[in-house]
Design a protein around this motif. Structure first.
Motif, PDB file in Angstrom:
ATOM      1  N   THR A  62       5.647  10.808   6.460  1.00  0.00           N
ATOM      2  CA  THR A  62       4.870  11.888   7.136  1.00  0.00           C
ATOM      3  C   THR A  62       3.400  11.121   7.421  1.00  0.00           C
ATOM      4  OG1 THR A  62       5.980  13.604   6.060  1.00  0.00           O
ATOM      5  CG2 THR A  62       3.994  13.848   7.281  1.00  0.00           C
ATOM      6  N   VAL A  63       2.986  10.317   6.395  1.00  0.00           N
ATOM      7  CA  VAL A  63       1.722   9.863   6.398  1.00  0.00           C
ATOM      8  C   VAL A  63       1.807   8.727   7.661  1.00  0.00           C
ATOM      9  CG1 VAL A  63       0.022   8.496   5.316  1.00  0.00           C
ATOM     10  CG2 VAL A  63       0.795  10.445   4.272  1.00  0.00           C
ATOM     11  N   LEU A  64       2.808   7.622   7.387  1.00  0.00           N
ATOM     12  CA  LEU A  64       2.763   6.570   8.221  1.00  0.00           C
ATOM     13  C   LEU A  64       3.001   7.240   9.848  1.00  0.00           C
ATOM     14  CD1 LEU A  64       5.124   4.486   5.930  1.00  0.00           C
ATOM     15  CD2 LEU A  64       2.788   4.212   6.384  1.00  0.00           C
ATOM     16  N   LYS A  65       3.661   8.143   9.919  1.00  0.00           N
ATOM     17  CA  LYS A  65       3.790   8.671  11.464  1.00  0.00           C
ATOM     18  C   LYS A  65       2.742   9.057  11.695  1.00  0.00           C
ATOM     19  CE  LYS A  65       7.086  11.540  10.895  1.00  0.00           C
ATOM     20  NZ  LYS A  65       8.485  12.555  11.191  1.00  0.00           N
ATOM     21  N   GLY A  66       1.932   9.776  11.047  1.00  0.00           N
ATOM     22  CA  GLY A  66       0.455  10.538  11.600  1.00  0.00           C
ATOM     23  C   GLY A  66      -0.635   9.596  11.840  1.00  0.00           C
ATOM     24  N   ILE A  67      -0.657   8.229  11.511  1.00  0.00           N
ATOM     25  CA  ILE A  67      -1.719   7.355  11.533  1.00  0.00           C
ATOM     26  C   ILE A  67      -1.231   5.979  12.173  1.00  0.00           C
ATOM     27  CG2 ILE A  67      -3.717   6.238  10.469  1.00  0.00           C
ATOM     28  CD1 ILE A  67      -3.008   8.176   8.133  1.00  0.00           C
ATOM     29  N   ALA A  68      -1.631   5.627  13.389  1.00  0.00           N
ATOM     30  CA  ALA A  68      -1.208   4.479  13.994  1.00  0.00           C
ATOM     31  C   ALA A  68      -1.829   3.120  13.653  1.00  0.00           C
ATOM     32  CB  ALA A  68      -1.683   4.628  15.529  1.00  0.00           C
ATOM     33  N   GLU A  69      -2.999   3.327  12.857  1.00  0.00           N
ATOM     34  CA  GLU A  69      -3.771   2.036  12.654  1.00  0.00           C
ATOM     35  C   GLU A  69      -3.471   1.419  11.168  1.00  0.00           C
ATOM     36  OE1 GLU A  69      -5.080   4.836  13.316  1.00  0.00           O
ATOM     37  OE2 GLU A  69      -5.784   4.327  15.514  1.00  0.00           O
ATOM     38  N   ILE A  70      -2.471   2.281  10.501  1.00  0.00           N
ATOM     39  CA  ILE A  70      -1.923   2.075   9.191  1.00  0.00           C
ATOM     40  C   ILE A  70      -1.561   0.676   8.651  1.00  0.00           C
ATOM     41  CG2 ILE A  70       0.261   3.032   8.712  1.00  0.00           C
ATOM     42  CD1 ILE A  70      -0.964   4.794   6.638  1.00  0.00           C
ATOM     43  N   GLU A  71      -1.770   0.140   7.861  1.00  0.00           N
ATOM     44  CA  GLU A  71      -1.188  -1.118   6.939  1.00  0.00           C
ATOM     45  C   GLU A  71      -1.268  -0.581   5.602  1.00  0.00           C
ATOM     46  OE1 GLU A  71      -3.436  -4.757   8.111  1.00  0.00           O
ATOM     47  OE2 GLU A  71      -4.286  -3.757  10.227  1.00  0.00           O
ATOM     48  N   MET A  72      -0.394  -1.383   4.862  1.00  0.00           N
ATOM     49  CA  MET A  72      -0.163  -1.307   3.322  1.00  0.00           C
ATOM     50  C   MET A  72      -0.528  -2.697   2.651  1.00  0.00           C
ATOM     51  SD  MET A  72       2.877   1.483   3.301  1.00  0.00           S
ATOM     52  CE  MET A  72       2.498   2.215   1.742  1.00  0.00           C
ATOM     53  N   LEU A  73      -0.732  -2.439   1.479  1.00  0.00           N
ATOM     54  CA  LEU A  73      -0.775  -3.740   0.499  1.00  0.00           C
ATOM     55  C   LEU A  73      -0.678  -3.315  -0.855  1.00  0.00           C
ATOM     56  CD1 LEU A  73      -1.904  -6.549   0.172  1.00  0.00           C
ATOM     57  CD2 LEU A  73      -4.483  -5.483  -0.091  1.00  0.00           C
ATOM     58  N   CYS A  74       0.050  -4.179  -1.474  1.00  0.00           N
ATOM     59  CA  CYS A  74       0.355  -3.969  -3.009  1.00  0.00           C
ATOM     60  C   CYS A  74      -0.103  -5.286  -3.943  1.00  0.00           C
ATOM     61  CB  CYS A  74       1.952  -3.704  -3.089  1.00  0.00           C
ATOM     62  SG  CYS A  74       2.172  -3.499  -4.972  1.00  0.00           S
ATOM     63  N   LEU A  75      -1.241  -4.658  -4.667  1.00  0.00           N
ATOM     64  CA  LEU A  75      -1.766  -5.814  -5.361  1.00  0.00           C
ATOM     65  C   LEU A  75      -1.141  -5.709  -6.816  1.00  0.00           C
ATOM     66  CD1 LEU A  75      -5.616  -5.610  -4.648  1.00  0.00           C
ATOM     67  CD2 LEU A  75      -4.014  -7.241  -4.091  1.00  0.00           C
ATOM     68  N   ASN A  76      -0.949  -7.007  -7.486  1.00  0.00           N
ATOM     69  CA  ASN A  76      -0.334  -7.194  -8.836  1.00  0.00           C
ATOM     70  C   ASN A  76      -1.772  -7.381  -9.548  1.00  0.00           C
ATOM     71  OD1 ASN A  76       0.716  -7.693 -11.123  1.00  0.00           O
ATOM     72  ND2 ASN A  76       2.046  -9.394 -10.417  1.00  0.00           N
ATOM     73  N   SER A  77      -2.006  -6.301 -10.559  1.00  0.00           N
ATOM     74  CA  SER A  77      -3.368  -6.331 -11.289  1.00  0.00           C
ATOM     75  C   SER A  77      -2.902  -6.817 -12.512  1.00  0.00           C
ATOM     76  CB  SER A  77      -4.034  -4.975 -11.104  1.00  0.00           C
ATOM     77  OG  SER A  77      -4.269  -4.864  -9.944  1.00  0.00           O
ATOM     78  N   LYS A  78      -1.952  -7.362 -12.953  1.00  0.00           N
ATOM     79  CA  LYS A  78      -1.534  -7.398 -14.397  1.00  0.00           C
ATOM     80  C   LYS A  78      -1.966  -9.260 -14.617  1.00  0.00           C
ATOM     81  CE  LYS A  78       3.194  -9.289 -14.077  1.00  0.00           C
ATOM     82  NZ  LYS A  78       3.078 -10.511 -14.706  1.00  0.00           N
ATOM     83  N   GLU A  79      -2.381  -9.452 -16.032  1.00  0.00           N
ATOM     84  CA  GLU A  79      -2.863 -10.746 -16.256  1.00  0.00           C
ATOM     85  C   GLU A  79      -1.727 -11.694 -16.403  1.00  0.00           C
ATOM     86  OE1 GLU A  79      -6.532 -11.139 -18.476  1.00  0.00           O
ATOM     87  OE2 GLU A  79      -6.269  -9.045 -18.934  1.00  0.00           O
ATOM     88  N   ASN A  80      -1.686 -13.079 -16.517  1.00  0.00           N
ATOM     89  CA  ASN A  80      -0.787 -13.813 -16.619  1.00  0.00           C
ATOM     90  C   ASN A  80      -1.043 -14.760 -17.746  1.00  0.00           C
ATOM     91  OD1 ASN A  80       1.119 -15.837 -16.486  1.00  0.00           O
ATOM     92  ND2 ASN A  80       1.136 -16.054 -14.218  1.00  0.00           N
ATOM     93  N   PHE A  81      -0.087 -14.394 -18.872  1.00  0.00           N
ATOM     94  CA  PHE A  81      -0.580 -15.459 -20.077  1.00  0.00           C
ATOM     95  C   PHE A  81       0.231 -16.524 -20.093  1.00  0.00           C
ATOM     96  CE2 PHE A  81      -1.567 -10.824 -20.973  1.00  0.00           C
ATOM     97  CZ  PHE A  81      -3.039 -11.009 -21.234  1.00  0.00           C
ATOM     98  N   ASP A  82       1.021 -17.015 -19.193  1.00  0.00           N
ATOM     99  CA  ASP A  82       2.070 -18.144 -19.360  1.00  0.00           C
ATOM    100  C   ASP A  82       1.427 -19.563 -19.839  1.00  0.00           C
ATOM    101  OD1 ASP A  82       3.992 -16.484 -18.425  1.00  0.00           O
ATOM    102  OD2 ASP A  82       3.967 -17.346 -16.548  1.00  0.00           O
ATOM    103  N   GLU A  83       0.338 -19.813 -19.516  1.00  0.00           N
ATOM    104  CA  GLU A  83      -0.366 -20.972 -20.200  1.00  0.00           C
ATOM    105  C   GLU A  83      -0.890 -20.877 -21.457  1.00  0.00           C
ATOM    106  OE1 GLU A  83      -3.568 -22.500 -17.599  1.00  0.00           O
ATOM    107  OE2 GLU A  83      -2.313 -22.441 -15.724  1.00  0.00           O
TER     108      GLU A  83
END
Length: 201
Positions: A62-83
């Motif tokens: 419903t939100v996506l249909k109502g806003i034409a200029e919409i874009e989405m982004l998912c950020l991975n905010s976890k730390e990487n301890f491999d090294e």
């Protein structure tokens, strides 16, 4: 690359190199338009029933249909301890003292635990790309934009999403996570060493 181009690039600020013109109180200005971010707090759908998951999907649709200029982004905010874990593993293999080896093993296990706890540290963002408009005089532009952005925020909240518009500090933090996976810095400076400058002395 010629020496002249290299010198020109060295003179450019980090912002220019990654295509950012300015970070305002509510947006990120780029050559490709002005970006406004809305941070959405994720819902743990693993504990929801199928009907509730379907309701969340329908609400997002419903939100996506109502806003034409919409874009989405998912950020991975976890730390990487491999090294760090590889370093500890190497130290354990070389260590002859069993007590020290046990401590190194405990450190490694602690890093594993931290990584599991942070596995769901994701940030979901709705991005609105404002169209380039002709320069307006005074506060006309602000008077047009803010009611529009408030309507989008209200639409997200009406559909049951916990959302808020990102401010200047949020945008800097998002850029830090996106470009260098930096999730530990508490306050980002506009210029290196800014916190040490005392104005008026």
């Amino acid at each position: 690359m010629s020496k002249k181009k290299q010198k020109e690039q060295q003179k450019q600020s980090t912002r220019k190199l990654i295509g950012i013109e300015d970070i305002t109180d509510y947006s990120l200005q780029t050559a490709f338009g002005e970006l406004v971010y809305f941070i959405i707090h994720p819902t743990n759908i693993s504990v929801l029933s199928d009907a509730n998951v379907n309701a969340r999907i329908y609400a997002l649709m419903t939100v996506l249909k109502g806003i034409a200029e919409i874009e989405m982004l998912c950020l991975n905010s976890k730390e990487n301890f491999d090294e760090n874990k590889q370093y500890l593993k190497k130290q354990m293999e070389e260590e002859t003292n069993p007590v020290i080896r046990k401590l190194l093993q405990q450190d490694s296990s602690n890093l594993d635990r931290m990584q599991v706890q942070m596995a769901t540290a994701r940030e979901f963002l709705i991005i609105i790309r404002l169209r380039k408009e002709e320069e307006k005089v005074g506060n006309d532009k602000s008077s047009d934009i803010f009611p529009y952005l408030s309507r989008i925020e209200k639409s997200l909240k009406d559909q049951g999403f916990t959302a808020r518009r990102a401010n200047n500090a949020d945008i800097k933090r998002l850029l830090g996570v996106y470009y260098e996976q930096n999730v530990t810095t508490e306050k980002y400076e506009d210029y290196d060493g800014e916190r040490w400058v005392i104005i008026g002395e």
